[in-house]
Design an enzyme around this catalytic site. Structure first.
Site, PDB file in Angstrom:
ATOM      1  N   ASP A 177       1.240   0.566  -9.097  1.00 57.05           N
ATOM      2  CA  ASP A 177       1.377  -0.293 -10.580  1.00 57.05           C
ATOM      3  C   ASP A 177       2.140   1.283 -10.772  1.00 57.05           C
ATOM      4  OD1 ASP A 177      -1.182   1.354 -11.387  1.00 57.05           O
ATOM      5  OD2 ASP A 177      -1.073   1.070 -13.348  1.00 57.05           O
ATOM      6  N   HIS A 225      -0.368  -3.716  -1.931  1.00 54.50           N
ATOM      7  CA  HIS A 225       0.252  -4.034  -3.252  1.00 54.50           C
ATOM      8  C   HIS A 225       0.850  -2.980  -3.943  1.00 54.50           C
ATOM      9  CE1 HIS A 225      -1.216  -6.327  -6.860  1.00 54.50           C
ATOM     10  NE2 HIS A 225      -1.736  -5.099  -7.211  1.00 54.50           N
ATOM     11  N   ASP A 230      -4.363  -7.867   4.709  1.00 57.44           N
ATOM     12  CA  ASP A 230      -2.931  -7.208   4.658  1.00 57.44           C
ATOM     13  C   ASP A 230      -1.766  -7.515   4.255  1.00 57.44           C
ATOM     14  OD1 ASP A 230      -0.386  -5.798   4.401  1.00 57.44           O
ATOM     15  OD2 ASP A 230      -0.379  -6.033   7.148  1.00 57.44           O
ATOM     16  N   GLU A 260      -4.292  -2.284  -1.707  1.00 64.67           N
ATOM     17  CA  GLU A 260      -3.671  -1.135  -2.695  1.00 64.67           C
ATOM     18  C   GLU A 260      -3.122   0.520  -2.728  1.00 64.67           C
ATOM     19  OE1 GLU A 260      -4.941  -0.933  -7.110  1.00 64.67           O
ATOM     20  OE2 GLU A 260      -2.682  -0.406  -7.487  1.00 64.67           O
TER      21      GLU A 260
END
Ligand SMILES: [Zn+2]
Length: 590
Positions: free
Chosen positions: A196, A518, A563, A572
């Site tokens: 993020d 991610h 994956d 992530e």
């Protein structure tokens, strides 16, 4: 629970993710077809598991074969000539993966070169190198991974990775009502924390501290490596240039009273879009009531700024002085507020990094401030409080951002400074060394030669594997022992392909590496593959996302990995795990 909070509200049903899967499948096809061309009619087999980067010439070299066979050969990749032959070891079953494997030990091969393993009846491996400095490029890519995470500036990986760029992002910040203030507050800078775009002080603390320690222990070998970043050539080593990008942001998170706000993020996670397209305001978020700042964040700032004060002194004395002043003011604030806990205020669903006990963060701050200044008050605080934490040295903290006592204890043991308490230093060193010997023993008993135990397969298990390696390397810095260094190398080999998936968990490192982390910049579909040099979180038997939950129950813990972009609980990336990787790789450079 703490880790779950990290990825609250990451919605795997986001349609943008599905679109990126389509692209991902195409990329997979391309990679496999290029491997096919390289090897003619025979693809490398995942049944042969090895470090796809390579092995140091003087170190043990072991590959594993997960299909019954008797012998193996090492062949030179340029012409296929056999350079080494050996017999495979008896088969052993690995409790972490359930695989039955035989070891191909080619430690006797010391000649530098690029090779592959061939096992009659099984096939060929992916290629690997043997040499004196085979990990330097991986270190470069891993450290440069932080440059790719830079917030508030345009980033471009240049000709080496064309198209891997983004425009300046998150330029507009403001105080969230929970911060006790209002109005604009940009605080431009820092690294995006993970997949993020948030910036979180506690995870910045452990990541930045770990990188600064890599410099303190391995500075001479890291100093000459240029990272091709905007500051390259300014007279300061590039690793310190890159770390400073995040330090400057951490310093901006300090309020005038000395306390530090906990995080700066949007109120909720954006979709899988490139950073500059995320136009949600970047909010300085506090605890919602006086004193608004959190003790864990403030103590972490004190610790990291104290390290910076000694590290940057030779390169920029004014910055070192500024950092030390910030560290002292942060420490004073924690004396007044020794345990102000952060929880996400109402309406905020980004990562929490909540920690109910900041005593270990304060211990770390005291230890680093003492190591930098030698002042008695910090020493006394440490000596009064350290002993209860000694047992924590026996195994790495599962969530290293929430438990800073190991760094507190280790920095005290590493310090060469007058006024050090000899009894405390001896107690810490003894405990560190006995813990390191236990890791060596456990790792040697595992057929894959990895230090992980079944209970370590939690969120971020690859960060824990790297942490074992780090623990061994720090023990090696205190009392050099080839077994410590070699076992740290084993943990690196696991991360770079010697594992049940035969997968290098570092993007664009090795011929068979993770493709779908991610990670919003990688998942936004704007580049031909994942951003390079980033380590996936790895297998996680906690199965907190829908991809892992859909896997069959009752598998061995290492099997709970996918994956896939949507598997935020196993795939992530995050700066704290990445920092461990950088440290572990630094220990393999020469
Ligand atoms: Zn940004």
């Amino acid at each position: 629970m703490k880790v779950t909070a990290r990825s609250l509200n990451r919605d795997p049903r986001n349609p943008r993710i599905r679109r990126s899967w389509g692209l991902s499948l195409c990329i997979t096809g391309l990679v496999f077809s290029s491997a096919f061309l390289l090897y003619g009619t025979e693809n490398p087999t995942p049944a042969i598991k090895l470090d796809q980067v390579g092995y140091l010439d003087g170190a043990p070299k072991v590959a594993l074969v997960a299909s019954p066979a008797k012998t193996f050969e090492i062949r030179r990749s340029s012409d296929g000539r056999v350079v080494f032959r050996g017999a495979l070891s008896p088969a052993a079953t690995d409790p972490l993966s359930g695989d039955t494997v035989q070891a191909a030990d080619f430690s006797g091969l010391r000649q530098a070169g690029t090779y592959y393993v061939e096992v009659p009846g099984v096939g060929k491996s992916w290629t690997f190198a043997v040499g004196a400095n085979v990990f330097e490029r991986t270190w470069y890519l891993a450290m440069r991974g932080f440059y790719g995470q830079r917030c508030g500036t345009a980033v471009d990986l240049g000709r080496e990775f064309p198209g891997y760029s983004h425009a300046a992002c998150h330029l507009h910040g403001e105080f969230h009502p929970s911060s006790g203030k209002s109005g604009p507050r940009d605080n431009i800078g820092g690294w995006h924390d993970a997949g993020d775009y948030g910036r979180y002080m506690v995870n910045s603390g452990v990541a930045t501290g770990t990188l600064l320690w890599a410099w303190e222990i391995y500075g001479p070998r890291l100093k000459p490596i240029q990272l091709a970043i905007p500051e390259t050539g300014n007279g300061t080593p590039d690793i310190l240039n890159e770390i400073r990008w995040n330090l400057e942001w951490m310093l901006k998170m300090q309020d005038t009273d000395g306390g530090a706000w906990h995080k700066q993020t949007s109120t909720h996670f954006p979709g899988f879009i490139p950073p500059e397209k995320d136009t949600l305001p970047s909010e300085v978020i506090g605890t919602g009531s006086a004193p608004y700042k959190s003790t864990c964040a403030t103590a972490d700032l004190a610790a990291v700024a104290a390290i910076a004060a000694r590290v940057y002194r030779p390169f920029d004395a004014a910055f070192a002085t500024r950092a030390l002043d910030a560290a002292r003011r942060a420490w004073k604030w924690t004396e007044q507020y020794p345990n102000v806990i952060f929880r996400n205020p109402p309406g905020v669903t980004t990562g929490e990094y909540g920690d109910s006990n900041c005593a270990d963060e304060r211990l770390w701050a005291a230890a680093e401030l003492w190591r930098t200044t030698g002042e008695a008050a910090y020493n006394q605080f440490f000596l009064k409080n350290y002993a209860a934490y000694l047992p924590i040295l026996d195994s790495p903290a599962r969530e290293n951002w929430s438990m800073m006592a190991p760094m507190a204890l280790r920095t005290y043991a590493l310090a060469r400074r007058e006024g050090a308490d000899a009894t405390a230093q001896a107690a810490i060193r003894d405990r560190m060394l006995s813990a390191a010997r236990a890791i060596v023993k456990n790792t040697a008993a595992n057929p894959y030669h990895v230090s992980l135990k079944p209970a370590d397969f939690v969120w971020g298990s690859n960060g824990i594997a790297a942490q074992y390696g780090m623990d061994l390397l720090i023990a090696n810095a205190i009392a050099p022992n080839p077994a410590f260094a070699d076992t740290a190398g084993d943990d690196l080999h696991y991360l770079l392909g010697r594992n049940t998936f035969s997968l290098s968990w570092v993007t664009q490192v090795g011929q068979h590496s993770v493709l779908h982390p991610h990670h919003r910049p990688s998942g936004s579909g704007e580049q031909p593959g994942p951003w390079p040099g980033l380590m996936s979180g790895g297998p996680n038997a906690g199965r907190q996302d829908q991809v892992l939950a859909a896997l069959p129950a009752g598998l061995q813990p290492e099997k709970y990995y996918a994956d896939q972009t949507a598997s935020y609980a196993s795939n992530e990336i995050a700066i704290n795990w990445q920092a461990n990787l950088v440290f572990l790789l630094a220990g393999q450079l020469h």
